[in-house]
Design a protein around this motif. Structure first.
Motif, mmCIF file in Angstrom:
data_model
loop_
_atom_site.group_PDB
_atom_site.id
_atom_site.type_symbol
_atom_site.label_atom_id
_atom_site.label_comp_id
_atom_site.label_asym_id
_atom_site.label_seq_id
_atom_site.Cartn_x
_atom_site.Cartn_y
_atom_site.Cartn_z
ATOM 1 N N HIS A 139 0.686 -0.667 0.395
ATOM 2 C CA HIS A 139 -0.286 -0.041 0.252
ATOM 3 C C HIS A 139 0.927 1.484 0.096
ATOM 4 O O HIS A 139 0.883 2.460 -0.368
ATOM 5 C CB HIS A 139 -0.566 -0.464 1.205
ATOM 6 N N GLY A 140 1.545 1.404 0.627
ATOM 7 C CA GLY A 140 3.472 2.360 0.837
ATOM 8 C C GLY A 140 3.725 2.388 -0.688
ATOM 9 O O GLY A 140 3.549 3.724 -0.631
ATOM 10 N N LEU A 141 4.167 2.198 -0.974
ATOM 11 C CA LEU A 141 4.902 1.429 -2.549
ATOM 12 C C LEU A 141 3.847 2.582 -3.615
ATOM 13 O O LEU A 141 4.258 3.378 -4.093
ATOM 14 C CB LEU A 141 4.841 0.102 -2.378
ATOM 15 N N ALA A 142 2.368 1.859 -2.998
ATOM 16 C CA ALA A 142 1.368 3.068 -4.671
ATOM 17 C C ALA A 142 1.285 3.872 -4.155
ATOM 18 O O ALA A 142 1.756 4.910 -4.813
ATOM 19 C CB ALA A 142 0.310 1.954 -3.937
ATOM 20 N N LEU A 143 1.829 4.565 -3.013
ATOM 21 C CA LEU A 143 1.472 5.850 -2.298
ATOM 22 C C LEU A 143 2.317 6.871 -3.252
ATOM 23 O O LEU A 143 1.993 7.554 -2.936
ATOM 24 C CB LEU A 143 0.597 5.963 -0.823
ATOM 25 N N ILE A 144 2.815 5.693 -2.200
ATOM 26 C CA ILE A 144 4.617 6.482 -2.820
ATOM 27 C C ILE A 144 4.565 7.349 -4.453
ATOM 28 O O ILE A 144 4.818 8.328 -5.566
ATOM 29 C CB ILE A 144 5.385 6.136 -2.381
ATOM 30 N N GLY A 145 4.296 5.983 -5.350
ATOM 31 C CA GLY A 145 3.729 6.067 -6.551
ATOM 32 C C GLY A 145 3.048 6.844 -6.901
ATOM 33 O O GLY A 145 2.777 7.904 -7.567
ATOM 34 N N GLY A 146 1.936 7.356 -6.397
ATOM 35 C CA GLY A 146 0.720 8.265 -6.324
ATOM 36 C C GLY A 146 1.283 10.045 -6.152
ATOM 37 O O GLY A 146 0.929 10.222 -7.382
ATOM 38 N N LEU A 147 1.998 9.505 -5.075
ATOM 39 C CA LEU A 147 2.347 10.792 -4.444
ATOM 40 C C LEU A 147 3.848 11.212 -6.245
ATOM 41 O O LEU A 147 3.511 12.624 -6.499
ATOM 42 C CB LEU A 147 3.110 10.593 -3.437
ATOM 43 N N THR A 148 4.390 10.658 -6.011
ATOM 44 C CA THR A 148 5.439 10.956 -6.837
ATOM 45 C C THR A 148 4.822 11.349 -8.195
ATOM 46 O O THR A 148 5.260 12.443 -9.060
ATOM 47 C CB THR A 148 6.452 10.193 -7.486
#
Lengths: 477, 430
Positions: free
Chosen positions: B237-246
């Motif tokens: 979930h964190g990986l996805a959030l980092i990707g989205g934030l990027t």
């Protein structure tokens, strides 16, 4: 007429302009030269045939034929989510589709002479075909995703046609401004599509039980319906040039007169109210959406009529006149006066289109008329001056000259503040990267490899560009 | 598993690279284009032969030999070869001497090598090798800007993390290993906050190298499926959030730039962020969207980047601060730039539309508010593309003397633009 024939006719209304665009696009890519006559004939014929198809279907619908729906298949599908190419012809969409095709055909025929020997002749027709295809996709969409695709295509064609005279800086800047506004508002339509699909499981239309116009199924929760309605309103505000986002419309008149006539007098600005009419079944429940539509429309109508009175060139005056009428139509849509809104929309499209086409020769006729009567033509609108107090007149005049200060407020405070902040953070980021790269290394001049050293705090003239309202509110370094 | 077709492509690219390195610039370009064309024909043609696609040899024991990789990886081979053809056909000779061109071919060989040997240990070695190839090119070009040091500062930890993750997974600690690998991948994808190397890398490095290096993680994405399978839910979930934030932040940074290369860097970062978000999103719809977005991005972003390189080679330093181009004399270049750019940001009638649409839709349930930010990011990326187009190809009466596409450039771009438009009509997701 049997059902299959009706379906093919409906599909042809979208497919013909799209086919003309693809044909001309392939020619343009390969640099194959075709005569102006051939190019215009392709587009005019495509729109003419599309208009004929739409008129036949509209007549059939007026004669009591049932609503026509046609599917061109599923474009893509994953799991339970699919993008269906569905088109619907009913009492709302068919007259509008016929009008759109007919106007595009007429404008195409008119432009053959108007743009004779213009270097961008093929480009103009290519973009007209793209716009026509996009507009028909929006009008006949039986799925909100189709409407979104058409919405984007129409916006792109519109921006590129504003920048048609691309060798001058102003048209390019104004084209960009229009595109930025469109794109910012398109987010609303995309969000509405996704949320509608998420809450109802589908975003395709269903035929009303009473045989009336096709409708979208609203979400069960009124809050979802309100959110979708507001998102749709936001999307409409961009295309319909509603306050405070309408600053692009007078600037859009930099494009060729025929495209201004069909886009900003008739079809493009009408797509906003049309979208709201088409999706009325979704947002009609929550009163907040209707109230918001009325508020936006009324504000726009008042603002545009005040500002329009201070315009000194005919095309800007007509742009504000368009904005006023579209504002009034939005009020009608918000009040639920569906039939009045449709009639108003079509009548306005036809008349304004003719007015804009007429505008280049109007000034010439104006001068001749003044010479004939031996004095300046009498001013109109004195009754308004008598009604408004003197101090308010001055304030209103200043307001009108500054176009309501909306552009300055948007570019300096809303967008400009964000741009300045982001650029500062970017400069810090770049400083950190340079420090990492050069820490412990001997100092050396930084060479340029095919680019200018922007983004550095030292390269202030390019890195610290700001957005100002000066010169019409463009993006400036 | 060993796949023969990617092995053949890898061998071809390596052979061509050794010839290219010793040739004069024109011959080097010609050889590279022939080789890349052959790889493209192989990758497109072989899947059309039923006997080839069904071939599988389970000998020696424990090893499966097939002609083509299965699943998503099959498309990866085609897109990598097509991107490779575009890079070698459009790399300007002045900024891409034979040595650079040879290195680009080797990086592409590394990328296809991932597909040939689907095993974690060779993947880690190839991962390190691709980073080393880029670093060595930057070090050779060292002009005092410290780019190779900056690159090493980020990529050494990335390689170490990826290697350690692979080792940990092999010795029976897949969760910790997957987290380490994910961190290595995030650095490579220039995700926030470990992105500092990327804008400067795109600004200074030869653009052909940027595109080729961008193609390498594509191979890695085939392993991301298993990576996300090993990752427990919170880190995924964190990986996805980092990707989205990027994706969101890079989109904002991209639209305000006045240097086209820097805008391009953030556009690429934003697209990579979207892909990471989709893969980490775990919903089948968002993963399909991410895969499609990545396939389109490889072609479209490569086309966008290389047309920018071609324009820069013709016109010199470019700026977005004021419109200063004239598309009348370079209509094909302008058309390709616009079409590739619009395909990148998911415009209708291009393959990217399906990908980004699915990606956003697939994230609604799992990220109830964040998906709106993603739609904003997609919208802003479109603004960046259009701003670049208007500034670089409009607003000036003067013609700088640049010529339109050369035949070899037109050949590569026609293939890529054609694929993007055909992909728009037939996105291949059912």
């Amino acid at each position: 007429m049997n059902a299959d024939a009706q379906r093919y006719l409906l599909l042809s209304v979208v497919a013909l302009p799209l086919g003309a665009f693809v044909f001309l696009g392939v020619l343009a890519w390969w640099g194959r030269r075709r005569t102006e006559r051939t190019v215009s004939a392709v587009v005019v014929s495509a729109f003419g045939l599309a208009a004929a198809s739409a008129l036949v279907l509209a007549c059939a619908a007026a004669g009591g034929a049932p609503v026509v729906t046609a599917s061109a298949g599923t474009w893509f599908e994953v799991g339970g989510y699919g993008f269906h190419l569905v088109f619907a012809g009913d009492g709302l969409s068919l007259p509008f589709a016929a009008l759109a095709a007919l106007l595009c055909s007429l404008i195409g025929a008119f432009s053959h002479r108007y743009l004779h020997r213009e270097p961008g002749h093929l480009r103009f027709y290519l973009l007209l075909a793209l716009f026509g295809a996009g507009a028909q996709l929006v009008v006949l969409a039986g799925a909100l995703e189709c409407a979104f695709a058409g919405w984007e295509l129409a916006g792109l064609a519109s921006a590129l046609l504003i920048a048609f005279f691309h060798e001058r800086r102003r048209p390019v800047e104004h084209g960009l401004r229009a595109f930025l506004t469109y794109r910012a508002c398109d987010v609303g339509l995309l969000a509405a599509v996704v949320w509608l699909h998420h809450t109802t499981g589908a975003s395709t239309v269903v035929v009303a039980p009473d045989g009336g116009p096709v409708v979208f199924r609203p979400p069960a929760d009124p809050r979802d319906a309100a959110l979708i309605g507001l998102a749709l309103l936001w999307a409409s505000m961009g295309k319909a040039a509603q306050v405070p986002l309408g600053g692009w419309l007078p600037r859009a008149m930099e494009g060729p007169t025929p495209s201004s006539a069909v886009f900003y007098g008739a079809l493009s600005v009408s797509l906003g109210p049309y979208l709201l009419l088409r999706t009325e079944s979704i947002w009609a429940g929550p009163s907040a959406v209707g109230a918001a539509i009325i508020a936006v429309g009324a504000l726009t109508a008042v603002h545009a009529t005040v500002v329009g009175r201070a315009q000194t060139d005919i095309k800007s005056a007509l742009a504000y006149a368009s904005m006023t009428q579209i504002g009034v139509i939005m009020v009608e849509v918000g009040l639920g006066l569906r039939h009045l809104a449709v009639v108003h929309l079509i009548a306005h499209a036809v008349l304004r289109s003719a007015q804009i086409l007429r505008s280049p020769s109007l000034i010439h006729d104006h001068h001749r008329l003044e010479q004939a009567i031996g004095r300046p033509l009498p001013r109109t609108g004195r009754h308004l001056e008598r009604l408004v107090p003197r101090t308010a007149q001055l304030w209103l005049y200043r307001y009108a000259l500054e176009r309501g200060y909306f552009d300055a407020w948007l570019t300096d405070h809303v967008v400009g503040g964000l741009v300045r902040l982001v650029r500062r953070v970017d400069a810090l980021d770049d400083r950190w990267a340079r420090w990492l790269g050069t820490a412990g290394a001997p100092a050396a001049p930084v060479p340029v490899l095919g680019t200018e050293p922007t983004g550095h705090p030292e390269g202030a003239e390019t890195a610290s560009g700001t957005v100002t309202a000066a010169g019409g509110g463009e993006w400036r370094p | 598993m060993i796949a023969l077709a990617p092995s053949l492509v890898t061998a071809l690219l390596l052979c061509a690279s050794s010839v290219v390195a010793r040739a004069d610039p024109h011959t080097a370009r010609r050889v590279a284009v022939y080789c890349a064309s052959a790889t493209a024909v192989l990758s497109i043609g072989l899947p059309l032969i039923p006997a080839v696609t069904s071939f599988a040899l389970r000998w020696p024991p424990g090893l499966t030999v097939v002609v083509l990789p299965d699943g998503t990886a099959r498309n990866v081979l085609v897109t990598t070869c097509a991107a490779g053809l575009l890079v070698v056909a459009m790399s300007p000779l002045a900024s891409h001497p034979p040595a650079t061109l040879a290195r680009i071919l080797r990086i592409l060989a590394v990328s296809t090598g991932y597909l040939a040997v689907r095993h974690a240990v060779p993947a880690a070695v190839l991962w390190a090798l691709s980073a080393w190839l880029v670093w060595s090119e930057l070090r050779e070009r060292d002009e005092g800007d410290g780019l190779h040091r900056l690159f090493a500062a980020y990529h050494l930890p990335s390689v170490l993390l990826f290697g350690a993750g692979t080792a940990l997974t092999a010795i029976g600690a897949p969760t910790v290993g997957a987290v380490a690998m994910a961190l290595g991948v995030l650095i490579r994808f220039a995700a926030l906050p470990v992105h500092g190397w990327y804008p400067r890398f795109v600004e200074r490095a030869p653009l052909g190298l940027v595109v080729a290096f961008g193609a390498v993680p594509i191979g890695m994405l085939t392993h991301l499926d298993s990576l996300t399978a090993w990752l427990p839910a919170p880190p995924a979930h964190g990986l996805a959030l980092i990707g989205g934030l990027t994706a969101v932040v890079a989109a904002l940074f991209g639209v305000v730039q006045n240097a086209p290369r820097r805008a391009l860097a953030y556009l690429r970062m934003s697209q990579m962020g979207l892909i990471v978000f989709g893969v980490g999103g775990e919903s089948p719809i968002s993963v399909s969207g991410a895969v499609l977005t990545w396939q389109v991005s490889v072609l479209a972003l490569s086309g966008f980047t290389m047309t920018l390189a071609a324009l820069e080679a013709r016109r010199g330093p470019l700026t977005l601060a004021t419109p200063g181009g004239n598309l009348t004399h370079t209509p094909q270049l302008a058309g390709a730039f616009l079409l590739c750019g619009l395909a990148t940001v998911g415009f209708p009638l291009s393959g990217g539309f399906a990908g980004e649409h699915l990606l956003v839709h697939g994230s609604v349930a799992r990220f109830p508010l964040f998906w709106i930010a993603l739609t904003v990011a997609v919208g802003i990326n479109g603004m960046t593309v259009m701003r670049c187009f208007f500034a670089l190809f409009g607003g000036s009466r003067t013609h700088h003397g640049e010529r339109d596409l050369l035949p070899v450039e037109a050949y590569a771009l026609t293939l890529v633009v054609g694929a993007l438009l055909i992909g728009g009509v037939l996105p291949g997701v059912h």
